[in-house]
Design a protein around this motif. Structure first.
Motif, PDB file in Angstrom:
ATOM      1  N   LEU A 140      58.821  11.907  74.783  1.00 42.87           N
ATOM      2  CA  LEU A 140      57.606  11.688  74.006  1.00 42.87           C
ATOM      3  C   LEU A 140      57.854  10.869  72.754  1.00 42.87           C
ATOM      4  O   LEU A 140      56.947  10.235  72.236  1.00 42.87           O
ATOM      5  N   GLY A 141      59.063  10.865  72.257  1.00 43.55           N
ATOM      6  CA  GLY A 141      59.314  10.144  71.018  1.00 43.55           C
ATOM      7  C   GLY A 141      59.560   8.659  71.194  1.00 43.55           C
ATOM      8  O   GLY A 141      59.766   7.952  70.211  1.00 43.55           O
ATOM      9  N   ILE A 158      58.506   5.180  71.271  1.00 46.39           N
ATOM     10  CA  ILE A 158      57.316   4.476  70.822  1.00 46.39           C
ATOM     11  C   ILE A 158      57.531   2.978  70.976  1.00 46.39           C
ATOM     12  O   ILE A 158      58.624   2.471  70.774  1.00 46.39           O
ATOM     13  N   PRO A 217      59.569   6.857  64.784  1.00 48.53           N
ATOM     14  CA  PRO A 217      58.942   8.090  65.236  1.00 48.53           C
ATOM     15  C   PRO A 217      58.036   8.735  64.214  1.00 48.53           C
ATOM     16  O   PRO A 217      57.274   9.608  64.563  1.00 48.53           O
ATOM     17  N   LEU A 261      50.277   4.114  65.271  1.00 51.96           N
ATOM     18  CA  LEU A 261      51.297   4.223  66.310  1.00 51.96           C
ATOM     19  C   LEU A 261      50.626   4.274  67.675  1.00 51.96           C
ATOM     20  O   LEU A 261      49.547   4.836  67.828  1.00 51.96           O
ATOM     21  N   ASP A 302      51.319   5.774  71.322  1.00 52.77           N
ATOM     22  CA  ASP A 302      52.170   6.697  72.069  1.00 52.77           C
ATOM     23  C   ASP A 302      52.517   6.053  73.410  1.00 52.77           C
ATOM     24  O   ASP A 302      51.636   5.741  74.206  1.00 52.77           O
ATOM     25  N   ALA A 330      50.549  11.787  64.549  1.00 52.61           N
ATOM     26  CA  ALA A 330      51.442  10.825  65.198  1.00 52.61           C
ATOM     27  C   ALA A 330      52.890  11.295  65.103  1.00 52.61           C
ATOM     28  O   ALA A 330      53.663  11.184  66.066  1.00 52.61           O
ATOM     29  N   THR A 368      54.733  11.997  68.680  1.00 54.01           N
ATOM     30  CA  THR A 368      55.751  11.003  69.046  1.00 54.01           C
ATOM     31  C   THR A 368      57.167  11.394  68.662  1.00 54.01           C
ATOM     32  O   THR A 368      58.099  10.627  68.901  1.00 54.01           O
TER      33      THR A 368
END
Length: 248
Positions: A85-86, A88, A93, A101, A103, A116, A120
C-alpha cells in the motif's frame, strides 16, 4: 424471504472475509462457498441479474441493488492485496500541506495529508475490501437495529449498515445536505465523520479506531496501530490496519 438473524449475520461477515480478504480461501471450500451464496441470496431479497440503480449525480449514492459478483471481487481483491500500500507513483509516503497523493493500489487522489499518510504508509496493510455492489443496503432483511446518530447536524437522507468487521457495526450514509458519512459503532460509543462530496471524491473519508478501543482485533495488529475504514471513490470500503493516522 426469511430474515437473517444475528448469528447468521456474524457467519456472513466471516464468510465475506474468506471471500474478499487478502487470505481468501473460499474457492477451495465448496461448502462455505455455497453457504455464502445462500446467505447473500437471502439478504439480497431480489431476483438475480436485476440491473443496478443509476448513481446519484451530485454525490455518493447508496449501494446499487444488483447481484453481487462475489467471485470476481474475490479475484480482484486478492490481487490488490498483494500490492504494497505504501508504493506511491512518484511521491513520498507522507503528504505535506497542499500535496496531492495518488494511491498506486486504487488510483484515488487523496488531498487530506493525514489520510494520505495512513493509506499510503508502507506499514499499512489491506485486510478487506468491501464491494458496495448489491450485498448491502437498507433493502437487506437484517435484524431490526437502531441507526446511530450521524456526526452532522443534518438528518440522514439514507443510512446503510454494512455489517460487523472487527467492530460492533459499520455504517455508511448521506445527509440531507449531501454530505457523505461513515460511522463505526463500538459498543455504547461511536466514531464517525461526514464530509462534502468534493472531499469524498478526493479520497478523504476515513474513520480510524485505535487498538485500545477494539474488543476484536485483526491478527498481528499491534498497540500504536489503528483499524481504518476508508470509504473511497470506486464503490468500496477498504478495511486497513496501520500506524495511527497523524501519530495519534
Amino acid at each position: 424471504m426469511d430474515a437473517v438473524d444475528d448469528a447468521q449475520e456474524r457467519e456472513l461477515a466471516v464468510l465475506r472475509r474468506r471471500a474478499y480478504g487478502p487470505d481468501a480461501d473460499i474457492d477451495t471450500d465448496p461448502v462455505a462457498r455455497a453457504r455464502l451464496i445462500e446467505l447473500e441470496e437471502r439478504l439480497r431479497g431480489r431476483d438475480a441479474g436485476e440491473p443496478a440503480a443509476p448513481p446519484d449525480a451530485d454525490g455518493p449514492a447508496p449501494p446499487a441493488r444488483r447481484r453481487p459478483a462475489w467471485h470476481t471481487a474475490l479475484v480482484v481483491t486478492c490481487a490488490a492485496a498483494a500490492i504494497v500500500l505504501g508504493v506511491i507513483a512518484g511521491t513520498a509516503p507522507h503528504a505535506g500541506e497542499g500535496v496531492v497523493l495518488v494511491d498506486a493500489r486504487t488510483g484515488v487522489r487523496i488531498t487530506d495529508s493525514v489520510i494520505a499518510g495512513f493509506v499510503t504508509s508502507p506499514h499499512t496493510r489491506l485486510l478487506l475490501s468491501i464491494p458496495l455492489d448489491g450485498s448491502f443496503g437498507d433493502y437487506v432483511d437484517l435484524p431490526a437495529r437502531a441507526a446511530p446518530h450521524l456526526p452532522d447536524s443534518s438528518p440522514a437522507r439514507w443510512l446503510d449498515r454494512l455489517g460487523s468487521y472487527y467492530v460492533e457495526q459499520l455504517w455508511i450514509g448521506r445527509t440531507e445536505a449531501g454530505r457523505a458519512c461513515l460511522v463505526v459503532e463500538l459498543g455504547d460509543t461511536t466514531r464517525g465523520r461526514c464530509i462534502d462530496p468534493a472531499d469524498f471524491d478526493d479520497g478523504s473519508l476515513l474513520v480510524a479506531v485505535p487498538h485500545a478501543e477494539l474488543s476484536e482485533r485483526p491478527d498481528g495488529m499491534r498497540p500504536g496501530e489503528s483499524l481504518g475504514f476508508w470509504w473511497r471513490p470506486g464503490g468500496r470500503v477498504d478495511v486497513l490496519v496501520g500506524p495511527a493516522p497523524g501519530g495519534g
